[in-house]
Design a protein around this motif. Structure first.
Motif, short mmCIF file in Angstrom:
data_model
loop_
_atom_site.label_atom_id
_atom_site.label_comp_id
_atom_site.label_asym_id
_atom_site.label_seq_id
_atom_site.Cartn_x
_atom_site.Cartn_y
_atom_site.Cartn_z
N UNK A 190 6.59 16.44 8.69
CA UNK A 190 7.03 15.80 7.45
C UNK A 190 8.13 14.77 7.71
N UNK A 191 9.11 15.17 8.54
CA UNK A 191 10.22 14.25 8.85
C UNK A 191 9.69 13.01 9.57
N UNK A 192 8.79 13.23 10.51
CA UNK A 192 8.26 12.12 11.31
C UNK A 192 7.43 11.17 10.45
N UNK A 193 6.63 11.76 9.54
CA UNK A 193 5.83 10.92 8.64
C UNK A 193 6.75 10.08 7.76
N UNK A 194 7.79 10.73 7.23
CA UNK A 194 8.70 10.01 6.33
C UNK A 194 9.39 8.86 7.04
N UNK A 195 9.71 9.09 8.31
CA UNK A 195 10.30 8.04 9.13
C UNK A 195 9.39 6.82 9.19
N UNK A 196 8.08 7.06 9.14
CA UNK A 196 7.11 5.96 9.16
C UNK A 196 6.78 5.46 7.75
N UNK A 197 7.42 6.06 6.73
CA UNK A 197 7.16 5.61 5.37
C UNK A 197 6.01 6.32 4.68
N UNK A 198 5.64 7.49 5.20
CA UNK A 198 4.49 8.24 4.67
C UNK A 198 4.97 9.56 4.08
N UNK A 199 4.46 9.91 2.90
CA UNK A 199 4.81 11.20 2.28
C UNK A 199 3.69 12.21 2.47
N UNK A 200 4.05 13.48 2.73
CA UNK A 200 3.01 14.51 2.83
C UNK A 200 2.36 14.75 1.47
N UNK A 201 1.04 14.94 1.47
CA UNK A 201 0.30 15.13 0.22
C UNK A 201 -0.36 16.51 0.21
N UNK A 202 -1.37 16.69 1.05
CA UNK A 202 -2.06 17.98 1.09
C UNK A 202 -1.94 18.63 2.46
N UNK A 203 -1.84 19.96 2.46
CA UNK A 203 -2.04 20.76 3.67
C UNK A 203 -3.21 21.68 3.35
N UNK A 204 -4.32 21.47 4.05
CA UNK A 204 -5.56 22.20 3.74
C UNK A 204 -5.68 23.46 4.57
N UNK A 205 -6.02 24.56 3.91
CA UNK A 205 -6.46 25.73 4.67
C UNK A 205 -7.84 25.38 5.23
N UNK A 206 -8.12 25.92 6.40
CA UNK A 206 -9.36 25.60 7.11
C UNK A 206 -10.58 25.98 6.27
N UNK A 207 -11.58 25.11 6.24
CA UNK A 207 -12.88 25.50 5.68
C UNK A 207 -13.52 26.45 6.68
N UNK A 208 -14.10 27.56 6.21
CA UNK A 208 -14.65 28.54 7.16
C UNK A 208 -15.97 28.07 7.76
N UNK A 209 -15.85 27.12 8.66
CA UNK A 209 -17.03 26.51 9.25
C UNK A 209 -17.32 27.16 10.61
N UNK A 210 -18.59 27.43 10.84
CA UNK A 210 -19.00 28.08 12.09
C UNK A 210 -18.52 27.26 13.29
N UNK A 233 0.84 -1.20 0.00
CA UNK A 233 0.00 0.00 0.00
C UNK A 233 0.89 1.25 0.00
N UNK A 234 0.59 2.20 -0.89
CA UNK A 234 1.30 3.49 -0.91
C UNK A 234 0.72 4.38 0.18
N UNK A 235 1.60 5.14 0.86
CA UNK A 235 1.14 5.91 2.01
C UNK A 235 1.38 7.41 1.85
N UNK A 236 0.31 8.17 2.04
CA UNK A 236 0.37 9.63 1.97
C UNK A 236 -0.32 10.20 3.19
N UNK A 237 -0.11 11.50 3.45
CA UNK A 237 -0.78 12.15 4.58
C UNK A 237 -1.40 13.47 4.15
N UNK A 238 -2.56 13.76 4.71
CA UNK A 238 -3.08 15.11 4.57
C UNK A 238 -3.28 15.70 5.96
N UNK A 239 -3.13 17.03 6.03
CA UNK A 239 -3.25 17.73 7.30
C UNK A 239 -4.09 18.98 7.08
#
Ligand SMILES: *Cc1c(COP(=O)(O)O)cnc(C)c1O
Ligand code: SF4
Length: 339
Positions: free
Chosen positions: A270-290, A247-253
């Motif tokens: 990012x460094x910690x994820x990579x240590x676990x074999x996971x690559x960063x994919x998306x960093x989301x700006x917050x949805x403006x939710x109440x 399984x390929x591993x990615x992360x979103x935050x």
């Protein structure tokens, strides 16, 4: 560094950990020695969107520290009940336009299946806070409808399982769905978007590894971790086993004010994820939710932080900064103006 005693739970069974999550604010306040004067406002926020924290996640929170970056993601606070212009109940509208059928087809080559409305944890910044829908799982009729849809749309080559959290569903049910998808020759890829491996890493059990390991599909699992302190050895083992299963591993935050909006924290994540074999994919700006305005980070400071990240990290450890804009088909990449 906090020294840890034995974990406060006594099982490796993810379903027991899932159903045994802390949902009572008084219990959380007691367990973490939180100041009692913040409890009344918390109860009010909890009434709008219930508290939910699984034991393995709670175990990583430092007792007595109101600034703990994990605590802040799950703690109901007074600011949630203060209205703020521009922050609305359903910022993306269309995101939930059609949740009952369980299928969203916004991008040409991939469809998103809402496999379960439930989650293992209630993240205070989530748009889901206004739709804490019950665990309405897809029926067999809906499975049949999905199959028919995919057969009628050969331009779709990837199925994305999302939610809620698709991994709250049992292995048997996932296996049934995978069989259906595998029988459609035009589908080559399966993607799973899930926070469960971060909040209950025990979810990656042998049953799930078998289901994923034996599939003809190219498999991608996208975890959701916002802070390096969320990740521990159990997570590492789970990721190692998934990689071994092919399984390929990615992360979103999600970029969160006061939690992970500093380049130091993002670089460490990012460094910690990579240590676990996971690559960063998306960093989301917050949805403006109440109710989540206190988590918001301006686009400008996000861009500044990202520029710093580009100076510090190799390109493959840098997530794409994105925002979802209501009515747009797709995530909008934020221009970083790097020179
Ligand atoms: C985010 C999202 C996807 C996946 O987008 P990628 O850019 O492929 O990661 C697919 N469908 C919907 C509705 C989405 O919101
Ligand atoms: S796990 Fe994901 S979908 Fe569920 S509450 Fe957290 S951010 Fe929202």
């Amino acid at each position: 560094m906090i020294t840890r005693t034995a974990p406060s739970w006594h099982t490796e069974d993810w379903q027991i950990l899932l159903s045994g999550s802390i949902r009572c604010p008084e219990t959380l306040w007691k367990r973490l020695n939180l100041p009692l004067d913040t409890l009344p406002a918390a109860l009010k926020a909890h009434h709008d969107f219930p508290l939910r924290v699984p034991e393995p996640y709670l175990d990583k929170i430092e007792p007595g520290n109101p600034d703990d970056p994990l605590l802040k993601q799950v703690l109901p606070v007074a600011q949630e009940t203060e209205p703020r212009p521009g922050f609305v109940a359903d910022p993306l509208g269309e995101r939930l336009a059609n949740p009952s059928s369980g299928l969203l087809h916004k991008y040409q080559s991939r469809v998103l299946l809402i496999l379960s409305g439930a989650c293992a944890i209630n993240c205070r910044y989530c748009f889901r806070r206004h739709f804490p829908y019950a665990d309405n799982r897809l029926s067999s009729q809906e499975f049949a409808d999905i199959q028919a849809y995919l057969e009628a749309h050969p331009e779709v080559n990837e199925v994305i399982l999302s939610g809620g959290d698709p991994l709250v569903v049992s292995n048997a049910r996932l296996a049934t769905l995978l069989k259906i998808i595998e029988n459609i020759p035009t589908i080559s890829r399966l993607r799973i978007h899930t926070r469960l491996p971060v909040v209950i890493p025990q979810r990656i059990d042998t049953g799930l590894l078998e289901v994923l390991g034996n599939s003809r599909l190219n498999r991608v699992l996208v975890t959701h971790s916002n802070h390096p302190q969320e990740l521990d050895e159990v997570f590492d083992q789970a990721m190692g086993a998934l990689r071994q299963a092919g399984v390929h591993l990615l992360n979103q935050a999600v970029l969160l004010n006061g939690i992970n909006d500093q380049a130091d924290v993002q670089a460490a994540l990012s460094e910690r994820l990579f240590q676990a074999g996971v690559l960063p994919y998306y960093l989301h700006l917050l949805d403006p939710v109440a109710g989540a305005h206190h988590f918001d980070v301006s686009e400008k400071s996000a861009q500044k932080m990202m520029a710093e990240l580009h100076r510090r990290l190799p390109g493959f450890l840098i997530p794409r900064l994105v925002r979802e804009i209501s009515g747009k088909s797709g995530k909008t990449l934020i221009d970083l103006h790097l020179s």
